[in-house]
Design an enzyme around this catalytic site. Sequence first.
Site, mmCIF file in Angstrom:
data_model
loop_
_atom_site.group_PDB
_atom_site.id
_atom_site.type_symbol
_atom_site.label_atom_id
_atom_site.label_comp_id
_atom_site.label_asym_id
_atom_site.label_seq_id
_atom_site.Cartn_x
_atom_site.Cartn_y
_atom_site.Cartn_z
ATOM 1 N N SER A 176 27.057 -14.549 16.571
ATOM 2 C CA SER A 176 27.546 -13.824 17.740
ATOM 3 C C SER A 176 26.712 -12.565 17.930
ATOM 4 O O SER A 176 25.503 -12.652 18.147
ATOM 5 C CB SER A 176 29.035 -13.532 17.587
ATOM 6 N N ASP A 207 32.026 -22.400 24.274
ATOM 7 C CA ASP A 207 32.113 -21.048 23.738
ATOM 8 C C ASP A 207 32.518 -20.065 24.838
ATOM 9 O O ASP A 207 31.887 -20.000 25.893
ATOM 10 C CB ASP A 207 30.754 -20.642 23.155
ATOM 11 N N HIS A 215 33.376 -20.927 20.213
ATOM 12 C CA HIS A 215 32.758 -19.869 19.432
ATOM 13 C C HIS A 215 33.006 -20.004 17.936
ATOM 14 O O HIS A 215 32.121 -19.725 17.129
ATOM 15 C CB HIS A 215 33.307 -18.521 19.926
#
Length: 710
Positions: free
Chosen positions: A562, A647, A682
């Site tokens: 991320s 995501d 995610h």
Amino acid sequence: MLLMSTIASACTQTKISRTPYEWPDADAPVADIKPHVRTLHGDTVIDNYFWLNDYFKKGPDSAAVIAYLEAENQYTDTMMKDTEPLQAKLFDEMKGRIKEQDESVPYFKNGYYYYTRTEEGKQYFKYCRKKGSLDASEEVLLDIDAMAEGYPYYAAGGFNVSPDNKLLAYGVDTVSRRQYTLYVKNLETGEILEDVISGTSGGSVWANDNRTLFYTKNNPSTLLTEKIMRHALGTDSKEDVTVYHERDNTNYIGVAKAKSNRFIYIYSGGTLSSEIRYLEADNPAGTFKVFQPRMKDVLYSVTALEDRFLIVTNHHAQNFKLMECPLDRTGVEDWQEVIPHREDVLLEDVEEFKDFLVVSERKNGLVQLAIRNLRDGTAHYLDFGEEAYTAYVSANPAYETATLRYGYTSLTTPSSTYDYDMNMREKRLLKQQEVVGGYNVADYVTERLYAPAEDGTRVPISLVYKKGVRKDGNAPLLLYGYGSYGATMDPSFSAARLSLLDRGFVYAIAHIRGGQEMGRQWYEDGKMLKKKNTFTDFIACGRFLVAERYTAPEHLYAMGGSAGGLLMGAVVNMAPDLWHGIVAQVPFVDVVNTMLDETIPLTTNEYDEWGNPNDEEAYLYMKSYSPYENIAAKNYPNILVTTGLHDSQVQYFEPAKWVAKLRAMKTDNNVLLLKTEMDFGHGGASGRFDYLKEVALEYAFLLALEGVRE
């Protein structure tokens, strides 16, 4: 995840043979070039791969995007084909360390003991309770294993039992975009009520009347938390009342309940300022009062005691301080100091009990738990006794108790749950994570080091390796980093990581600026127009570990996800020769374009972290480090990139664009792989075993680069 090679050493228990991995001679996908012009602040940029966002935007090239992602997946499968036996072995190893039939430590709330338990071979869990005693008969409130059948992804959470113990509210996400549907179950009849509410954050709060629910409603496009709603059981959710609407799209909002059950809170906050509203839980139809109107650059949180409110705030206190005020006078002018600001201690949080207050602090990068007796004013600290560790306040729903539940772990200590008697000052270990197959802490070494950054700042590094590893530059080392949002990467145990350590890898965490390990200034010095400190700190840690002979560039690897994936993209542009391989998980690598598009979920919430590129200074600064913008015609290390089609935090097209541009511009013959999980988002897979397949792929990639085949 540090990789350490078990070359010849008398103390090393296992010798690992190394044979150079022969990567298949396969043609990598080539993404079509479709120039898109961006002009801003007099600066023109040609983006050849802008079209890859069409699946997200539902544009004309949606089918072509899917075809490209599938082609990249096929290429990754081809290149990693010979590692499949190793991946299977790694998966079996890691899965084999998990105690499949297990049970969490029960916590007591309102007359019941609550816990979860898992069963042999099942991916999910049962949410259960027992009335009054652990010897009572079990009541299975939710069987998530059964509920998840037929779904490639299933997440259930926000479990919230009504004050009369008869109703259970919970949230379910089956797409992996963190958009939850709320359900209510009658625990006496087993019936799922018709009160079904979509588009929420998953959590909820019961008023004391047992029929009113407060919840957070999300924007269906941006996924921003926009409204706090009030729902009366038995009514259509379309009739729900908006009790708060956040107009500032840079803030997150949420709703919570005081432990004493007296108040319901609405929280609104961004990176720089916050605001609390509160309501008597006995009066759900009432109007929420503003605790203290939001102030520029001031954050505060509120905790209710029986006769006063406590406030944790950075008002004239960078590292935060603790204040108090009467229940009927909550403005800042009535705040009185309880714990003053300290230059060397970050005050993170407080946990309230009827007679005690537990204060979570951070000093020298490590958590301290301070116990304050509210009756006599005495205070003391818990002693943890390790050089680097993670300690945290765990589930403590009971208000009238003298027992603190806390968690503890380190790089060598499995996750442990303790009860601490705050009167007697005695702790009792309730449970420690069992590593099936055996684990001997004495076989591993953990250290805390400090690397000098470019400006002389000392950056902490936590690392672990198996005894017998020689510090002669030949050990493979995996350096992990994040460094954003003030998130602290505390050292913790991982049973899966043993598969690297036992193959000679060293694992290290770089506690770089942008996190909050060393206080609030540590965060301030790694965001906005100081963001590059995060990247140069990480590079400095890598170079320090090489200089100290823990590894060498040909054995040095880096991993981040991320915002940590942004870190990966930045450091390979800035110091490509330092790394032999990179794993970039769901990486945020197209900073400028994403921050310019307010239709992308969560973008506006990020302005206080990265800056708003509509401001020229912010635009030019983020453009100067954004990984996608700074790809150049040069050699790059071996890179594995992972993403998820659904995501919601970092859209799939950022890593896809990054890989496409890298392929077109890099001048080396190193491996570049993109793996897109077509069913997930995610956080990857939702099952407790399935996610290990992703870990096995990443580990196999690193081991292949080291020539380790088994």
